[in-house]
Every structure is written in C-alpha cells, then in structure tokens.
Scaffold this motif. Structure first.
Motif, short mmCIF file in Angstrom:
data_model
loop_
_atom_site.label_atom_id
_atom_site.label_comp_id
_atom_site.label_asym_id
_atom_site.label_seq_id
_atom_site.Cartn_x
_atom_site.Cartn_y
_atom_site.Cartn_z
N LEU A 160 65.79 -31.23 9.65
CA LEU A 160 66.02 -32.67 9.76
C LEU A 160 67.07 -33.09 8.75
N PHE A 193 61.61 -35.89 14.65
CA PHE A 193 62.32 -34.94 15.52
C PHE A 193 62.78 -35.64 16.79
N THR A 210 60.54 -29.35 7.84
CA THR A 210 61.50 -30.43 7.75
C THR A 210 62.92 -29.95 7.51
#
Lengths: 222, 209, 252
Positions: free
Chosen positions: A156, C149, A153
């Motif tokens: 992100l 994503f 992650t």
C-alpha cells in the motif's frame, strides 16, 4: 540453511550497516519521546519512577512502528521479494531470518540503550533489571507480530498510519504484562509470572508468525 | 509433454476479465513472444506462469505433471526478470549478484561474474552501489542473471526496457543461444523482436472491456 | 465430512443460500428483539440495588456477548477462506465486520451509560469496557485494512490474516485487561459478579440475546448478498438475476 545465511542474513546485515542513519532514527525518536515526559509532567523523581516503565514501553512500541515499516518495504518495491519467492527457499524461513536481522539491528541497540532511559526516569536497579528482561523477551514479539502487519501493508502506498492502527491494539497485552513486571520489581515482588506469560506469547509468535508473514507477503504479491 | 503447459487459464484483476480459457505450451527450444496492448494482461499472465500470483481458474503443468507438485523443481529451472529488477540500490552489482545466487542455490564464482558484467559493458562499475548507475546499466545488472544461473525457463517481462541498441542486440543473441540449447523463453516487449532473436512463436492477448 | 459445504464456495450458490436464509433470520430476530426488550424494559422486576437503571443489561449484555462472538465468527470465516481458498468466505467475513463494530459500539455506549448512575461518571477504566474498546479497535483495524486495498480479493485475504491475528489476541487481551484492572483498582464493585439472576430477569435477557444474534445474522446475510453482487456484477448469472428482477417489476 547455508543459502539462507549467505543469501539473506549476510545481505540484510550488509544493507543495515550501509543504512545506519536510517536505523538510528527510531532510536533517536525513542529518546526524544522519553525526554518529553519529564518536561510535560514535571521532573519529580517519585512521579517519574511511577510512570517510567509505562513510558519506556509505550515509547518502545511507538518507535518500533517507525522502525518496522522498512522491514519489507525496499524488497517489495525493488522486486527482491519476487526473487526470494522464486528462489525455491521457504518464504517462512526467509521471513524468519529477515525478522531476526531486523530485531538485531533495531531492537538490540534499544536494549543496550535502556540503562540510559532507566537513568532518565529514575528507575531503581531492581526495576531496571526487570525492564531489561521484559525488553529482551518482549521486543522479539513486537518484531514477529509487527512483521505480519508489515507484510500485509507493504504494497500500500500509504501504509504507515494503517500499520499503527493495526498493531497498537495487538500490542496492548504485552504493554500490560511488561509494565506490571517492572512495577512488581519496584515493590520487591516476584515478577516471574509476567515474564513467563510474555515468554509464552513469544513462543506462540515464533511458532506461527513466520507462516503468517509468508502468507501476508504472498497476498501482497498478488 | 515436455515443457510448461498452461491449461484453460482465466485471470480476473480488479473485477475485470483479462483473459479466459487461455491454453498454450512453452516447449524447450521455443521462444514465445507475448504481445498485446497495455492492460491486456501480459504481466499478469507472466506472473501466473511464475507462480507469484494464481489464476482465477485453470492449471499449469510442467512436463505433464501439475506445477503445484513440482514447484521446487520448476523454481530451480526458472529465471524471472520482471518490471521490478530485483536489484537493491544500496548494494553493488557484485553484491547483488552474489546474494541472488546464494538465495537461488547457484554456485557463485566471482571471476565468472566479473566476466559476465564485463560482457555487459559494466567494467569498472562492479563495486559501485547500483543506485549510482544509469537506468540502462541497472537493467544490465538485472539481466546478468541470465548468464549466471543455468536454467531452462526464462520468463522475461519487458527485458529490453531502458537498454540501448547494443544492449538489445546482446540480449537477443543470448536469447537465441539459449533457445538453440533447448532453453525455453517467454518474453514481452513493446518493440518487435529483431532477427537476432531467432525464430519465435507469437502469442497475442487482446484487450477486453 | 465438510464436502456438503463446498458448493457454497461458488458465489452463485452462496447468494442463493443467503436469499433462502434471510427471512428465517430476519423476522424471528426482530420478533425476539421486540419481545426481549419490551419484557425486559417494561415488565421484568426492578433490581433491589440498582432500581430501573439495571434494565440496560437487556441491551448491554447481548451486545457485549455478541460483539465477541461476531469477531470469532469473522475469524472462522477468514480461516475457512485461507485454508480452502474460498472467495465467499472472505465476503462473509467482511460482511460481518461493520456489523460487529456497530454492536461493539452499542455495548460500549450502553456500558458507559450504565456507568453514569453506577459510578457517577460516563467512563471508568473498567476491565470489560476496556476490552470492548480494544475489540472495537481490532474491528476498525480489519475494516481499515480492507478499505485500503483496491483489489477486493487481495483485501479480503489481508483482512482475514488480521482477523486471525486479532482472534488469537482477543482472549489474551481480555485476561490481561482484567488482570491489569484488579492490579490497579483493587476492590471495585464488579457489576457482573452477581452469583445468580432471578429467572424472571433471565428469560427476557436470553430472548433478547437470541434476537440480537438472529438480527446480526440477518444483517450479515443481507450485506453478503450485496457484496456478492458488487463483486460479481460482470458475471452472466448476476445479469440474468438483474434481468429477472427488472422483468418482475415490469410485470407488476
């Protein structure tokens, strides 16, 4: 090995000591969450002793989620991670060292803190010893498994909550075994089995997690 | 075949084709100036060359051998300086360089590093946390690696960003020296290279819809 | 040994495989589901203890079993994708994820509904229900990670890693929860402890199980077709396909 110690271990240690206040925050969070329980449930010593192990472990897991986020965040955003990957060192080894440093600077203080927590929640000495053992075996597991999800992650923008969603279900077995070890200690029962299972999970994570972290970081680079 | 050869590279990002069947060779003693509009895939191409990301199809060769097999050798001869400088703001310039050299297995001599930083106009700033420096000074810290690690291949993504004219001239001269001593450079830049950079080959990427 | 599989790493071939397989999964699946549930719900004999309320097992048990198997299948697809770097394997994985999550939800819902007559409450922290709930969390984590994503190729790989982490954990979670349950509840009546099940009850259960498995496969294949088209729409073969489909429509 030398390159890893000089290039990664010393670097991360230097950085950790320079960002002490950031490291202290998850610990303060832990302390405050634990303070909330006697206030919310009532300070009866028997109740506290009953919920104590679970409360400490839940708080540890939650605070670890906060602490975990910074594991690769800075390196990803400032480009250091790219440089590690092109350094010719194995990314898995680099990841293992980084996780080790992270454990040393964010979980070791927690383990040292734990007598205070045990005192707050009225744990007996036997329970405290069991709690300490589960923390010593269990928190490296949190670091290793957590680092996989952090690696995934890190690229992100809003990874924080997602990280918690990914990790909380994965940490449930650890919570069960750790609290049950402390509960057994309270009843003067042996709790070696629980420790052995946590130890086994830790071994499994130590053997596989660095490679998973390396893959996760490569995916994040793409 | 000496050099770094790209064979039929195709790159697709977010379901958009950036380039297809791109082949070229970066030989020692050559400077390739990679040009193209924003979004043409310059950064993607450079990252594929470093191995940080992989192409949709196509292969890379180092001196005629598949790059997959010789990745370690290549990494020892490579310096990549990307958009992100790879410099930690909480560490000083000297610390950043020392740790970077340690990671890359390059011997670090403090006096040499001070010399390089001085040449880059950072006298007196060596032991200040890098985050306190200006953008151009931070860039100079990142670029000082080009003086510290002996290597053949330089892959530079917009190295001139935030540099003043002196800095640009300094870097261009260093690039020219590197090429003259059988180094190989591929670089992007939004402003044309000047005569200080020496002769170069152009590689142009078109923007595709 | 696995060489014959390799052509299917190409999206175009994988798409054709999906088209071929779909009818074989879909219609037998629907048929078995209908037969199994009708037989189970209407014709199988009553349970001597639970009366008619036990009949929910014809939905609950297949969905509970298959929610776990779908997760394992997802992890296998992820492993194939990571090891051989097949994009289509990740597409298959993500095609399965929401299907598995829905099946898990069905298992949870029917389990809770069964709990009402059995225990007099909608939710009991029963070992099986708890591990189903955690399984649902694992599914949701994979789906959320995939959704986070923008680059779907990257998303597939990331979700794949998480699916693998999850699958290592599924048995650990299962046994830890079971163990936790025995610790905390002592002796409760476990609804699955029946030593044997009458054949006239078993057959419809097996048919429903087969039907649901085929149905999951069919939905997965359909979702995978969509996923391939969505990801490859700029490729010539998809354009040809679209042109042909349009041509057929005009012909009709």
């Amino acid at each position: 090995m030398n390159t890893l110690i000089n290039g990664i271990f010393k670097r991360d240690m230097a950085l950790a000591f320079r960002q002490r206040s950031e490291l202290a925050q998850p610990l303060m969070f832990l302390l405050m969450v634990i303070t909330l329980f006697p206030l919310g449930i009532g300070p009866g010593p028997v109740t506290l002793q009953k919920i104590g192990p679970g409360v400490i472990w839940i708080a540890a897991i939650l605070s670890s989620l906060l602490a975990m986020e910074r594991l690769f965040r800075d390196d990803f955003w400032d480009g250091s991670l790219e440089q590690y990957m092109l350094s010719g060192q194995s990314v898995a080894a680099i990841a293992a060292i980084k996780v080790l440093v992270h454990w040393l600077v964010s979980f070791l203080p927690l383990v040292l803190f734990s007598p205070l927590l045990a005192l707050f929640l009225n744990l007996t000495v036997d329970m405290y010893v069991a709690l300490m053992l589960t923390l010593v075996l269990g928190t490296p597991l949190l670091s290793l498994v957590g680092a996989i999800a952090v690696g995934l992650t890190v690229g992100l923008q809003r990874g924080g909550v997602l990280l918690a969603l990914l990790l909380i279900p994965v940490f449930i077995p650890l919570l069960i075994f750790a609290t049950s070890a402390v509960d057994s200690a309270a009843l003067q029962l042996p709790y070696r089995a629980q420790l052995a299972i946590i130890g086994a999970m830790l071994m499994l994570a130590m053997a596989t997690a660095p490679f998973a972290i390396a893959y996760a970081l490569k995916v994040s680079q793409n | 075949m000496a050099g770094l050869a790209a064979d039929n590279l195709t790159c697709i990002k977010r379901d958009r084709v950036l380039f297809t069947n791109l082949s070229f060779t970066l030989s020692p003693g050559e400077l390739i100036y990679l040009r193209g509009p924003n979004g043409a895939g310059k950064t993607s191409l450079l990252r594929i060359l470093t191995g940080l990301s992989s192409p949709e199809s196509g292969r890379l060769y180092l001196n005629g051998e598949s790059l997959e097999a010789t990745r370690d050798v290549f990494n020892q001869q490579l310096i990549y300086i990307g958009h992100k400088a790879g410099i930690n703001g909480a560490l000083t310039a000297m610390e950043n360089l020392r740790f970077w050299c340690a990671q890359h297995g390059t011997a670090f001599v403090a006096s040499h590093a001070y010399e390089v930083l001085a040449r880059l106009g950072l006298v007196g700033l060596e032991d200040v946390p890098v985050r306190m420096l200006s953008a151009g000074q931070q860039r100079r810290v990142a670029l000082s690696r080009l003086w510290l690690k002996p290597s053949t291949y330089w892959i530079l993504d917009e190295p001139f960003t935030a540099l003043d004219t002196d800095g640009i001239e300094l870097l261009e001269q260093h690039m020219q020296q590197h090429v003259a001593s059988q180094g190989a450079i591929i670089t992007t830049s939004h402003q044309p290279l000047s005569e200080h950079a020496g002769p170069f080959t152009e590689l142009v990427l078109e923007y595709r819809l | 040994m696995w060489k014959w599989l390799h052509p299917y790493a190409k999206p175009e071939r994988a798409y054709q495989l999906c088209v071929t397989l779909q009818p074989y999964f879909l219609w037998p699946g629907i048929l078995c589901l209908l037969v199994g549930s009708l037989w189970g719900l209407a014709f199988a004999p009553q349970d001597y203890q639970q009366g008619d309320s036990f009949r929910i097992i014809y939905i609950h048990v297949p969905s509970a079993i298959l929610s776990m198997s779908t997760y394992v299948a997802m992890a296998v697809a992820a492993l194939v994708g990571i090891v051989w770097q097949w994009r289509t394997a990740f597409m298959a994985m993500i095609a399965m994820a929401p299907v598995g999550a829905v099946i898990t939800f069905i298992a949870l819902f029917t389990g809770a509904a069964w709990g009402k007559p059995m225990w007099g409450t909608w939710w009991v922290w029963d070992a099986r229900l708890t591990s189903e709930l955690i399984l649902l969390f694992l599914y949701l984590g994979v789906i959320a990670l995939y959704g986070a994503f923008e680059d779907k190729q990257q998303a597939g790989k990331a979700a794949g890693v998480m699916a693998l982490v999850g699958v290592v954990n599924v048995p650990i979670i299962h046994y830890s929860v079971e163990w936790w349950n025995t610790l905390h509840q002592g002796a409760t009546i476990s609804k699955f402890d029946k030593p044997s099940i009458a054949p006239e009850m078993l057959w419809p259960l097996l048919i429903a199980l087969l039907g649901l498995a085929l149905f999951i496969a069919a939905v997965t294949v359909m979702r995978m077709k969509n996923e391939i088209i969505r990801r490859e729409y700029h490729r010539p073969w998809v354009k040809d396909l679209a042109a042909r489909a349009l041509g057929d429509d005009h012909a009709v």
